[in-house]
Motif scaffolding. Sequence first.
Motif, PDB file in Angstrom:
ATOM      1  N   VAL A   5      16.575  62.526 -89.999  1.00  0.00           N
ATOM      2  CA  VAL A   5      16.895  62.292 -88.335  1.00  0.00           C
ATOM      3  C   VAL A   5      18.473  63.217 -88.684  1.00  0.00           C
ATOM      4  O   VAL A   5      19.065  63.581 -89.200  1.00  0.00           O
ATOM      5  CB  VAL A   5      16.942  61.336 -88.495  1.00  0.00           C
ATOM      6  CG1 VAL A   5      16.334  60.736 -88.689  1.00  0.00           C
ATOM      7  CG2 VAL A   5      18.101  60.724 -89.263  1.00  0.00           C
ATOM      8  N   LYS A   6      18.584  64.140 -87.128  1.00  0.00           N
ATOM      9  CA  LYS A   6      20.043  64.614 -86.767  1.00  0.00           C
ATOM     10  C   LYS A   6      20.446  63.442 -86.796  1.00  0.00           C
ATOM     11  O   LYS A   6      19.826  62.676 -85.481  1.00  0.00           O
ATOM     12  CB  LYS A   6      18.947  65.032 -85.578  1.00  0.00           C
ATOM     13  CG  LYS A   6      20.308  66.476 -85.448  1.00  0.00           C
ATOM     14  CD  LYS A   6      19.430  67.203 -84.418  1.00  0.00           C
ATOM     15  CE  LYS A   6      18.941  68.402 -84.683  1.00  0.00           C
ATOM     16  NZ  LYS A   6      18.831  69.784 -84.335  1.00  0.00           N
ATOM     17  N   LEU A   8      22.608  62.685 -83.557  1.00  0.00           N
ATOM     18  CA  LEU A   8      23.320  62.757 -82.034  1.00  0.00           C
ATOM     19  C   LEU A   8      25.000  62.800 -81.805  1.00  0.00           C
ATOM     20  O   LEU A   8      25.144  63.673 -81.083  1.00  0.00           O
ATOM     21  CB  LEU A   8      23.040  62.437 -81.604  1.00  0.00           C
ATOM     22  CG  LEU A   8      21.257  62.132 -81.422  1.00  0.00           C
ATOM     23  CD1 LEU A   8      20.162  61.658 -80.704  1.00  0.00           C
ATOM     24  CD2 LEU A   8      20.164  63.565 -81.320  1.00  0.00           C
ATOM     25  N   GLU A  23      18.591  60.251 -84.039  1.00  0.00           N
ATOM     26  CA  GLU A  23      16.906  60.230 -83.487  1.00  0.00           C
ATOM     27  C   GLU A  23      16.678  59.327 -84.076  1.00  0.00           C
ATOM     28  O   GLU A  23      16.701  58.848 -85.054  1.00  0.00           O
ATOM     29  CB  GLU A  23      16.916  61.508 -84.272  1.00  0.00           C
ATOM     30  CG  GLU A  23      17.521  62.789 -83.715  1.00  0.00           C
ATOM     31  CD  GLU A  23      16.503  64.280 -83.991  1.00  0.00           C
ATOM     32  OE1 GLU A  23      16.301  65.117 -82.879  1.00  0.00           O
ATOM     33  OE2 GLU A  23      16.423  64.249 -85.023  1.00  0.00           O
ATOM     34  N   LYS A  24      15.717  58.667 -83.318  1.00  0.00           N
ATOM     35  CA  LYS A  24      15.108  57.547 -83.888  1.00  0.00           C
ATOM     36  C   LYS A  24      13.260  58.630 -83.929  1.00  0.00           C
ATOM     37  O   LYS A  24      12.340  58.663 -82.691  1.00  0.00           O
ATOM     38  CB  LYS A  24      14.806  56.319 -82.801  1.00  0.00           C
ATOM     39  CG  LYS A  24      13.682  55.885 -83.024  1.00  0.00           C
ATOM     40  CD  LYS A  24      14.122  54.643 -81.637  1.00  0.00           C
ATOM     41  CE  LYS A  24      13.090  52.671 -82.307  1.00  0.00           C
ATOM     42  NZ  LYS A  24      13.836  51.894 -81.784  1.00  0.00           N
ATOM     43  N   GLU A  26       9.153  59.111 -84.519  1.00  0.00           N
ATOM     44  CA  GLU A  26       8.535  58.034 -83.474  1.00  0.00           C
ATOM     45  C   GLU A  26       7.465  57.480 -83.915  1.00  0.00           C
ATOM     46  O   GLU A  26       7.455  57.451 -84.674  1.00  0.00           O
ATOM     47  CB  GLU A  26       6.735  59.142 -83.197  1.00  0.00           C
ATOM     48  CG  GLU A  26       6.186  58.767 -81.927  1.00  0.00           C
ATOM     49  CD  GLU A  26       4.776  60.013 -81.352  1.00  0.00           C
ATOM     50  OE1 GLU A  26       3.903  59.543 -80.722  1.00  0.00           O
ATOM     51  OE2 GLU A  26       5.477  61.425 -81.728  1.00  0.00           O
ATOM     52  N   LYS A  61      16.369  54.285 -77.938  1.00  0.00           N
ATOM     53  CA  LYS A  61      15.236  55.302 -78.064  1.00  0.00           C
ATOM     54  C   LYS A  61      16.244  56.484 -79.088  1.00  0.00           C
ATOM     55  O   LYS A  61      15.622  57.808 -79.813  1.00  0.00           O
ATOM     56  CB  LYS A  61      15.592  56.965 -76.610  1.00  0.00           C
ATOM     57  CG  LYS A  61      15.334  55.746 -75.727  1.00  0.00           C
ATOM     58  CD  LYS A  61      15.326  56.846 -74.070  1.00  0.00           C
ATOM     59  CE  LYS A  61      13.770  56.035 -73.555  1.00  0.00           C
ATOM     60  NZ  LYS A  61      13.771  56.687 -71.679  1.00  0.00           N
ATOM     61  N   PHE A  62      17.213  55.763 -79.585  1.00  0.00           N
ATOM     62  CA  PHE A  62      17.459  56.383 -80.382  1.00  0.00           C
ATOM     63  C   PHE A  62      18.344  55.621 -81.479  1.00  0.00           C
ATOM     64  O   PHE A  62      18.251  53.727 -81.582  1.00  0.00           O
ATOM     65  CB  PHE A  62      19.915  56.648 -79.744  1.00  0.00           C
ATOM     66  CG  PHE A  62      19.828  55.589 -79.465  1.00  0.00           C
ATOM     67  CD1 PHE A  62      21.194  55.406 -80.699  1.00  0.00           C
ATOM     68  CD2 PHE A  62      20.364  55.592 -77.723  1.00  0.00           C
ATOM     69  CE1 PHE A  62      21.637  53.734 -79.419  1.00  0.00           C
ATOM     70  CE2 PHE A  62      20.425  54.761 -77.718  1.00  0.00           C
ATOM     71  CZ  PHE A  62      22.243  53.740 -78.380  1.00  0.00           C
ATOM     72  N   GLU A  88      21.502  66.675 -90.825  1.00  0.00           N
ATOM     73  CA  GLU A  88      20.936  65.681 -90.471  1.00  0.00           C
ATOM     74  C   GLU A  88      21.288  64.850 -92.090  1.00  0.00           C
ATOM     75  O   GLU A  88      21.968  64.984 -93.255  1.00  0.00           O
ATOM     76  CB  GLU A  88      19.395  66.287 -91.259  1.00  0.00           C
ATOM     77  CG  GLU A  88      19.319  67.345 -90.255  1.00  0.00           C
ATOM     78  CD  GLU A  88      18.044  68.534 -90.391  1.00  0.00           C
ATOM     79  OE1 GLU A  88      17.537  68.239 -90.139  1.00  0.00           O
ATOM     80  OE2 GLU A  88      17.564  68.535 -91.411  1.00  0.00           O
TER      81      GLU A  88
END
Length: 227
Positions: A5-6, A8, A23-24, A26, A61-62, A88
């Motif tokens: 995951v990056k 943010l 990042e979340k 999917e 969303k995160f 990351e």
Amino acid sequence: MSILVKVLEARFVTHNVKRFIVEKPEGFDFIPGQAANISINLPEWKEQLRPFTFTCLREAKFLEFMIKIYDDHSGVTKMLGRINAGEELILHDVFGAIKFDKPGVFIAGGTGITPFIAIFRDLYQKNKLRGNRLIYTNQTADDIIDGEELLRMFQKDFVNVLTRQGIVGYVGKRIDRNFLIENIVDFSQNFYVCGPDNLVKDIIKNLIDLGAEPETLIFENDIITPF
């Protein structure tokens, strides 16, 4: 499970606690109160897993983590102190014994507040936080994580404790047996406890001595404070 995951956003929210927004993936899910093992996506750090709890809403969303940085240890959190947006992390397994059951008293020490934040935000959003109480202890006011939001959510049901600083509006005591007797009327309710191992151990012992039943005590007894 091993998911890249990056990062943010990464910024300090206290002098030694850093907030990470990542990042979340999917389909990724967790229960408020749970943690994930996380490592840094760098060759020498990939296998260095440490547990950190989610502080975001489940449907966000995160993903968000608030992590205490130990600069005096050459370990994972010191390295995380250098990690910035664009780099990351690696998400591993999700786990945890802390989850909301029914209203009660939350007792947190320092970064032990982090598994509770996601629970509080979830209950507050659903207008179900009333009936719960928070006792939060830190050494000084500078150590308090997310204090304004906690006060807004709990209002008069927030007991803010400082053990090494005397400030008007804060309780200047340690959470010992006498403190629990003075601040809790009903020991038959649920108790959610998180913080340094010694603090949790002492509070659990005192609660049981004062009449709390073991099944009403919710705590993470196998997470050691990460360095």
